[in-house]
Design a protein around this motif. Structure first.
Motif, PDB file in Angstrom:
ATOM      1  N   ALA A 339       0.830  -1.209   0.000  1.00 27.66           N
ATOM      2  CA  ALA A 339       0.000   0.000   0.000  1.00 27.66           C
ATOM      3  C   ALA A 339       0.866   1.261   0.000  1.00 27.66           C
ATOM      4  O   ALA A 339       2.073   1.206   0.216  1.00 27.66           O
ATOM      5  CB  ALA A 339      -0.887  -0.011   1.241  1.00 27.66           C
ATOM      6  N   THR A 340       0.193   2.389  -0.229  1.00 27.25           N
ATOM      7  CA  THR A 340       0.836   3.693  -0.077  1.00 27.25           C
ATOM      8  C   THR A 340       0.517   4.183   1.324  1.00 27.25           C
ATOM      9  O   THR A 340      -0.654   4.348   1.673  1.00 27.25           O
ATOM     10  CB  THR A 340       0.278   4.689  -1.106  1.00 27.25           C
ATOM     11  N   THR A 341       1.549   4.399   2.135  1.00 28.71           N
ATOM     12  CA  THR A 341       1.309   4.767   3.527  1.00 28.71           C
ATOM     13  C   THR A 341       1.879   6.168   3.796  1.00 28.71           C
ATOM     14  O   THR A 341       2.940   6.526   3.287  1.00 28.71           O
ATOM     15  CB  THR A 341       1.876   3.667   4.472  1.00 28.71           C
ATOM     16  N   VAL A 342       1.117   6.943   4.557  1.00 27.41           N
ATOM     17  CA  VAL A 342       1.510   8.315   4.871  1.00 27.41           C
ATOM     18  C   VAL A 342       2.128   8.339   6.258  1.00 27.41           C
ATOM     19  O   VAL A 342       1.663   7.642   7.160  1.00 27.41           O
ATOM     20  CB  VAL A 342       0.276   9.255   4.844  1.00 27.41           C
ATOM     21  N   MET A 343       3.160   9.137   6.421  1.00 27.20           N
ATOM     22  CA  MET A 343       3.817   9.280   7.724  1.00 27.20           C
ATOM     23  C   MET A 343       3.933  10.773   7.998  1.00 27.20           C
ATOM     24  O   MET A 343       4.415  11.517   7.151  1.00 27.20           O
ATOM     25  CB  MET A 343       5.199   8.639   7.611  1.00 27.20           C
ATOM     26  N   PHE A 344       3.466  11.189   9.161  1.00 26.53           N
ATOM     27  CA  PHE A 344       3.435  12.635   9.474  1.00 26.53           C
ATOM     28  C   PHE A 344       4.274  12.916  10.710  1.00 26.53           C
ATOM     29  O   PHE A 344       4.134  12.257  11.733  1.00 26.53           O
ATOM     30  CB  PHE A 344       1.973  13.055   9.680  1.00 26.53           C
ATOM     31  N   GLU A 345       5.109  13.931  10.579  1.00 29.16           N
ATOM     32  CA  GLU A 345       6.041  14.242  11.662  1.00 29.16           C
ATOM     33  C   GLU A 345       5.424  15.063  12.790  1.00 29.16           C
ATOM     34  O   GLU A 345       5.878  15.021  13.926  1.00 29.16           O
ATOM     35  CB  GLU A 345       7.219  15.038  11.069  1.00 29.16           C
ATOM     36  N   GLY A 346       4.365  15.818  12.470  1.00 29.52           N
ATOM     37  CA  GLY A 346       3.906  16.847  13.412  1.00 29.52           C
ATOM     38  C   GLY A 346       2.755  16.440  14.299  1.00 29.52           C
ATOM     39  O   GLY A 346       2.531  15.255  14.578  1.00 29.52           O
ATOM     40  N   VAL A 347       2.026  17.415  14.747  1.00 24.25           N
ATOM     41  CA  VAL A 347       0.904  17.221  15.677  1.00 24.25           C
ATOM     42  C   VAL A 347      -0.385  17.778  15.049  1.00 24.25           C
ATOM     43  O   VAL A 347      -0.313  18.591  14.131  1.00 24.25           O
ATOM     44  CB  VAL A 347       1.179  17.933  17.026  1.00 24.25           C
ATOM     45  N   PRO A 348      -1.554  17.365  15.567  1.00 19.94           N
ATOM     46  CA  PRO A 348      -2.820  17.778  14.923  1.00 19.94           C
ATOM     47  C   PRO A 348      -3.106  19.276  15.015  1.00 19.94           C
ATOM     48  O   PRO A 348      -3.870  19.803  14.216  1.00 19.94           O
ATOM     49  CB  PRO A 348      -3.898  17.008  15.687  1.00 19.94           C
ATOM     50  N   SER A 349      -2.510  19.943  15.973  1.00 18.78           N
ATOM     51  CA  SER A 349      -2.927  21.313  16.258  1.00 18.78           C
ATOM     52  C   SER A 349      -1.975  22.384  15.734  1.00 18.78           C
ATOM     53  O   SER A 349      -2.215  23.573  15.940  1.00 18.78           O
ATOM     54  CB  SER A 349      -3.034  21.468  17.775  1.00 18.78           C
ATOM     55  N   TYR A 350      -0.896  21.982  15.092  1.00 17.07           N
ATOM     56  CA  TYR A 350       0.083  22.986  14.678  1.00 17.07           C
ATOM     57  C   TYR A 350       0.277  22.970  13.175  1.00 17.07           C
ATOM     58  O   TYR A 350       0.434  21.893  12.618  1.00 17.07           O
ATOM     59  CB  TYR A 350       1.430  22.720  15.360  1.00 17.07           C
ATOM     60  N   PRO A 351       0.316  24.067  12.458  1.00 18.31           N
ATOM     61  CA  PRO A 351       0.173  25.430  12.988  1.00 18.31           C
ATOM     62  C   PRO A 351      -1.270  25.802  13.303  1.00 18.31           C
ATOM     63  O   PRO A 351      -1.501  26.826  13.936  1.00 18.31           O
ATOM     64  CB  PRO A 351       0.721  26.312  11.855  1.00 18.31           C
ATOM     65  N   SER A 352      -2.230  24.984  12.855  1.00 15.38           N
ATOM     66  CA  SER A 352      -3.631  25.275  13.201  1.00 15.38           C
ATOM     67  C   SER A 352      -4.383  23.950  13.287  1.00 15.38           C
ATOM     68  O   SER A 352      -3.903  22.924  12.804  1.00 15.38           O
ATOM     69  CB  SER A 352      -4.251  26.197  12.147  1.00 15.38           C
ATOM     70  N   PRO A 372      -9.187   8.383  19.605  1.00 13.65           N
ATOM     71  CA  PRO A 372     -10.313   9.171  20.130  1.00 13.65           C
ATOM     72  C   PRO A 372      -9.887  10.491  20.759  1.00 13.65           C
ATOM     73  O   PRO A 372     -10.576  11.499  20.629  1.00 13.65           O
ATOM     74  CB  PRO A 372     -10.944   8.240  21.174  1.00 13.65           C
ATOM     75  N   THR A 373      -8.733  10.505  21.412  1.00 13.86           N
ATOM     76  CA  THR A 373      -8.288  11.732  22.078  1.00 13.86           C
ATOM     77  C   THR A 373      -8.078  12.855  21.052  1.00 13.86           C
ATOM     78  O   THR A 373      -8.373  14.020  21.308  1.00 13.86           O
ATOM     79  CB  THR A 373      -7.010  11.461  22.916  1.00 13.86           C
ATOM     80  N   VAL A 374      -7.604  12.488  19.876  1.00  8.32           N
ATOM     81  CA  VAL A 374      -7.403  13.476  18.808  1.00  8.32           C
ATOM     82  C   VAL A 374      -8.767  13.997  18.348  1.00  8.32           C
ATOM     83  O   VAL A 374      -8.962  15.204  18.169  1.00  8.32           O
ATOM     84  CB  VAL A 374      -6.662  12.823  17.609  1.00  8.32           C
ATOM     85  N   ILE A 375      -9.702  13.086  18.182  1.00  6.74           N
ATOM     86  CA  ILE A 375     -11.032  13.497  17.730  1.00  6.74           C
ATOM     87  C   ILE A 375     -11.657  14.446  18.753  1.00  6.74           C
ATOM     88  O   ILE A 375     -12.194  15.500  18.392  1.00  6.74           O
ATOM     89  CB  ILE A 375     -11.934  12.262  17.501  1.00  6.74           C
ATOM     90  N   ARG A 376     -11.537  14.097  20.025  1.00 10.20           N
ATOM     91  CA  ARG A 376     -12.128  14.979  21.047  1.00 10.20           C
ATOM     92  C   ARG A 376     -11.466  16.351  21.044  1.00 10.20           C
ATOM     93  O   ARG A 376     -12.139  17.374  21.180  1.00 10.20           O
ATOM     94  CB  ARG A 376     -12.018  14.326  22.431  1.00 10.20           C
ATOM     95  N   ALA A 377     -10.145  16.365  20.866  1.00 12.85           N
ATOM     96  CA  ALA A 377      -9.446  17.657  20.867  1.00 12.85           C
ATOM     97  C   ALA A 377      -9.878  18.485  19.653  1.00 12.85           C
ATOM     98  O   ALA A 377     -10.107  19.695  19.765  1.00 12.85           O
ATOM     99  CB  ALA A 377      -7.941  17.435  20.874  1.00 12.85           C
ATOM    100  N   LEU A 378     -10.011  17.844  18.509  1.00 15.99           N
ATOM    101  CA  LEU A 378     -10.346  18.603  17.297  1.00 15.99           C
ATOM    102  C   LEU A 378     -11.817  19.037  17.281  1.00 15.99           C
ATOM    103  O   LEU A 378     -12.165  20.082  16.737  1.00 15.99           O
ATOM    104  CB  LEU A 378      -9.996  17.792  16.045  1.00 15.99           C
ATOM    105  N   ILE A 568     -10.481  15.360  27.370  1.00 11.62           N
ATOM    106  CA  ILE A 568      -9.793  15.171  26.079  1.00 11.62           C
ATOM    107  C   ILE A 568      -8.928  13.917  26.104  1.00 11.62           C
ATOM    108  O   ILE A 568      -8.968  13.088  25.196  1.00 11.62           O
ATOM    109  CB  ILE A 568      -8.876  16.381  25.749  1.00 11.62           C
ATOM    110  N   LYS A 569      -8.165  13.767  27.180  1.00  6.23           N
ATOM    111  CA  LYS A 569      -7.191  12.667  27.216  1.00  6.23           C
ATOM    112  C   LYS A 569      -7.814  11.326  27.585  1.00  6.23           C
ATOM    113  O   LYS A 569      -7.126  10.319  27.596  1.00  6.23           O
ATOM    114  CB  LYS A 569      -6.096  12.975  28.248  1.00  6.23           C
ATOM    115  N   GLY A 570      -9.080  11.308  27.927  1.00  4.08           N
ATOM    116  CA  GLY A 570      -9.693  10.063  28.391  1.00  4.08           C
ATOM    117  C   GLY A 570      -9.422   9.895  29.874  1.00  4.08           C
ATOM    118  O   GLY A 570     -10.309   9.951  30.703  1.00  4.08           O
ATOM    119  N   GLU A 571      -8.142   9.705  30.186  1.00  2.00           N
ATOM    120  CA  GLU A 571      -7.735   9.674  31.591  1.00  2.00           C
ATOM    121  C   GLU A 571      -6.516  10.573  31.744  1.00  2.00           C
ATOM    122  O   GLU A 571      -5.738  10.740  30.801  1.00  2.00           O
ATOM    123  CB  GLU A 571      -7.312   8.256  31.989  1.00  2.00           C
ATOM    124  N   SER A 572      -6.351  11.144  32.934  1.00  3.78           N
ATOM    125  CA  SER A 572      -5.099  11.839  33.204  1.00  3.78           C
ATOM    126  C   SER A 572      -4.570  11.369  34.555  1.00  3.78           C
ATOM    127  O   SER A 572      -5.239  10.629  35.277  1.00  3.78           O
ATOM    128  CB  SER A 572      -5.282  13.352  33.151  1.00  3.78           C
TER     129      SER A 572
END
Ligand code: PRX
Length: 665
Positions: A339-352, A372-378, A568-572
């Motif tokens: 398959a073609t697989t994507v790899m991302f270095e950054g985070v969901p919130s930066y720069p926006s 899920p934590t990403v979905i809740r944050a976004l 957001i984190k589910g648990e802390s």
């Protein structure tokens, strides 16, 4: 988000029936087909797996036995007598199968303009080169190589280079501290460490090699450190260098004696493939060992059916390769399938907060797998961010790491999936190697919050504490009865712990450590860990590990750590700390202790709340009653159940008061 969507998982009744996949060649097309496969896999388990591995993988020499399993010892062997190589399966054979010029890897760096793509042939050549570099520096079959790296293509290249020559990689998430790295490198006695000068994160440059230098002060096994130049720290004179030990990746890869081809070492099916450390309920992290034939079969099997990966898909799993999700579903599963697989270095919130959606649109991502934590944050950021992008390429959505709450599920479904795309909620663990319970996207009717049904081949059950089967809707221990190819084969250097953690409590069964229930339709609802492990943003943290970090501080007498619900984190992480008699409870010390944990383990282990406690609730025999601490942490002020065994019940009200003072609620 409207109020009516907020429905607890206990009474979730909605059912979403699958819509057609929109592509030809969908792997499992209906519930009936799933049921047929499942039934077959239970009745003729070995036949099922023999067929699957032969369909999915290329074996150099055929196996002579499908399964030799003794769940008591335990001693589990899949596909004995067969030889294969994982890099051959993920690269070489695709060159013959017409995928030479197909994009294998799309890498999106944190800066928008940093994009690198590799065809299967290009990736093959880079992997061969690095395999030759490793060989040059004395790495042979069975040697361990530690990878402590950012999410850059060199990480994928290094993994595949190791497995090409039979070296066993042990990846340490780059967010872990020097001390965490040290204990892992010491445990597996790695001969080479691969790292980078720094990590780019949210626009900042975070030194990484400096941690490695610190860690290696007491890792005598490490002979060489290969360093990727990610951030140019050397040019700025910000990098310490040890001439006799350190090597630059880019220089080594282009030496004249480093050829772009390298023979694959044929591996026995049960030869170790990699070690990955994960937190447990006691002591230091365990080195979970996965082996060659079974792991790759399972990664490919689950990736193919759960994500319905097709030749034309652009597949993106947002996990970090430092965790098992990245191993199985960024690298090994998708690449075994070509398959073609994507790899991302950054985070969901930066720069926006539309970074993910920007990437989906930019590369036409068709399969998207996140937490899920990403979905809740976004979700919190509002719809303006999703509406800016064309998400119509998406056809399958997935989640992993923790239960997805129905309101997050509905948001994902409506706004990312346009009310049509299936969501596969995937339950599994580092130890299981791959996804165990999940919907098959065009076959399984979905219930928000349920991981749905076990994959074909997986004999998942709920049992009571005495090992007997639980009734429908009765909560109990989630166990797996039959061995499966992706299961762990050991805890590195600790056979005792392997047996006692997973195979002792329920004879002849694999104990997951999770609680769950099965509803009247056979759907699994995961309830969370039953042991002292907490799940912070989908990452497993052992409370004992954090406690031992805290008590290592000179001011601390005693510490107890529990999880508390977090939106957001589910648990802390909630830490109760008793100081030594002469110490004073100050804000400054509170800050110091949080920083201390961060340094000892890594930022993910930092306590969200740290409460000083004169005393902890203990039974007369001195055992800390964590149940009570969990209740207090979650904000309860009453109803603590049976407290008659407490040595001093007044401790509770003091702790409740302390929490109220600290949090104002
Ligand atoms: O409690 C379960 C939770 O994550 C644990 C495994 O963590 P780890 O080994 O770090 O692997 C995470 C990624 C596979 C499990 O014991 N967990 C994982 N996925 C789910 C989940 N809980 C509920 N639903 C899930 N889909």
């Amino acid at each position: 988000m409207s109020q009516h969507n907020i429905i607890s998982m206990q009474d979730e009744q909605r059912l979403f029936t699958p819509s057609p996949s929109g592509v030809t060649g969908t792997h499992i097309q209906s519930l009936k087909e799933y049921e047929t496969q499942y039934k077959r896999s239970m009745e003729d388990n070995e036949g099922f797996w023999a067929e699957r591995t032969n369909e999915l993988l290329d074996w150099f020499s055929p196996f002579t036995s499908v399964l030799d399993a003794d769940m008591d010892t335990p001693d589990i062997r899949w596909f004995s007598g067969g030889t294969l190589n994982v890099a051959h399966n993920c690269l070489d054979r695709h060159l013959e199968l017409g995928r030479k010029d197909k994009t294998a890897l799309i890498w999106q760096g944190e800066p928008e303009e940093d994009v690198v793509t590799y065809t299967y042939e290009e990736l093959y050549e880079e992997v061969c080169r690095f395999a030759n570099v490793l060989k040059k520096y004395g790495i042979n079959k069975g040697d361990r190589v530690a990878l402590y790296m950012p999410m850059i293509p060199e990480l994928t290249i290094a993994m595949l280079a190791c497995v090409r020559i039979g070296a066993v990689h042990s990846i340490v998430f780059a967010g872990f501290s020097a001390l965490s790295l040290q204990s892992r490198v010491m445990d597996c006695e790695a001969k080479v460490l691969v790292t980078a000068d720094a990590v780019l994160r949210s626009g900042r440059v975070i030194p990484l090699k400096a941690n490695a230098d610190e860690a290696l002060k007491s890792c005598p096994s490490v002979e060489h450190v290969v360093v990727v130049d990610r951030a140019g720290l050397a040019e700025q004179d910000k990098l310490e260098w040890h001439n006799e030990r350190d090597l630059w990746w880019h220089q080594e890869m282009r030496q004249n004696d480093i050829a772009p081809y390298c023979e694959c070492v044929p591996m026995e099916s049960e030869d170790p493939l990699f070690i990955l450390y994960t937190s447990g309920s006691t002591g230091k992290p365990k080195g979970v060992v996965h082996t060659t034939g079974g792991y790759l079969t399972y990664a490919a099997h689950s990736a193919q059916w759960v994500f319905d990966i097709q030749e034309s898909d652009v597949y993106w799993c947002t996990a970090d390769i430092g965790w098992i999700t990245g191993h199985s579903y960024i690298v090994y599963g998708p690449m075994a399938l070509g398959a073609t697989t994507v790899m991302f270095e950054g985070v969901p919130s930066y720069p926006s907060p539309d970074r993910f959606w920007n990437i989906v649109e930019k590369f036409g991502v068709t399969i998207f797998y996140t937490a899920p934590t990403v979905i809740r944050a976004l979700m919190r950021e509002g719809l303006e961010w999703t509406q800016r992008h064309d998400l119509s390429s998406l056809r399958v959505l997935g989640t992993v790491g923790e239960p997805i709450n129905p309101e997050a599920w509905m948001w994902y479904h409506e706004n990312i999936g346009k009310g049509e795309r299936p969501i596969v909620d995937t339950w599994w663990q580092t130890e299981t190697g791959g996804i165990m319970i999940a919907a098959l996207p065009f076959a399984t009717p979905l219930k928000p919050g349920s991981a749905t049904l076990p994959l074909p081949g997986i004999d998942a059950r709920i049992v009571r504490a005495d090992g007997t089967d639980a009734e429908p809707n009765e909560g109990g221990h989630l166990i797996i009865r039959k061995p499966w190819p992706g299961m762990l084969r050991g805890v590195f250097n600790d056979p005792e712990r392997y047996k006692s953690t997973y195979f002792e409590r329920f004879p002849k069964m694999y104990e997951s450590g999770d609680g769950a229930r099965v509803d009247d339709d056979g759907y699994f609802w995961i309830m969370g860990r039953l042991d002292d492990v907490i799940n912070v943003s989908g990452h497993r943290m052992g409370t004992a590990e954090i406690e031992s970090a805290l008590v290592a501080h000179p001011t601390v007498a005693e510490a107890a750590v529990v999880g508390m619900p977090h939106p957001i984190k589910g648990e802390s992480i909630y830490a109760y700390v008793t100081l030594k008699a002469e110490e004073e409870e100050t804000e400054e010390l509170r800050g110091q202790l949080r920083t201390w944990v961060r340094k000892e383990i890594g930022p993910i282990a930092t306590p969200e709340i740290l409460q000083f406690a004169e005393e902890l609730p203990k039974t007369r025999s001195g055992k800390i009653m964590r149940r009570i601490l969990r209740k207090i942490a979650s904000g309860s002020t009453g109803d603590f159940g049976d407290t008659s065994t407490l040595a001093d019940p007044s401790v509770i009200s003091e702790l409740v008061e302390g929490r109220t003072e600290l949090t104002g609620s």
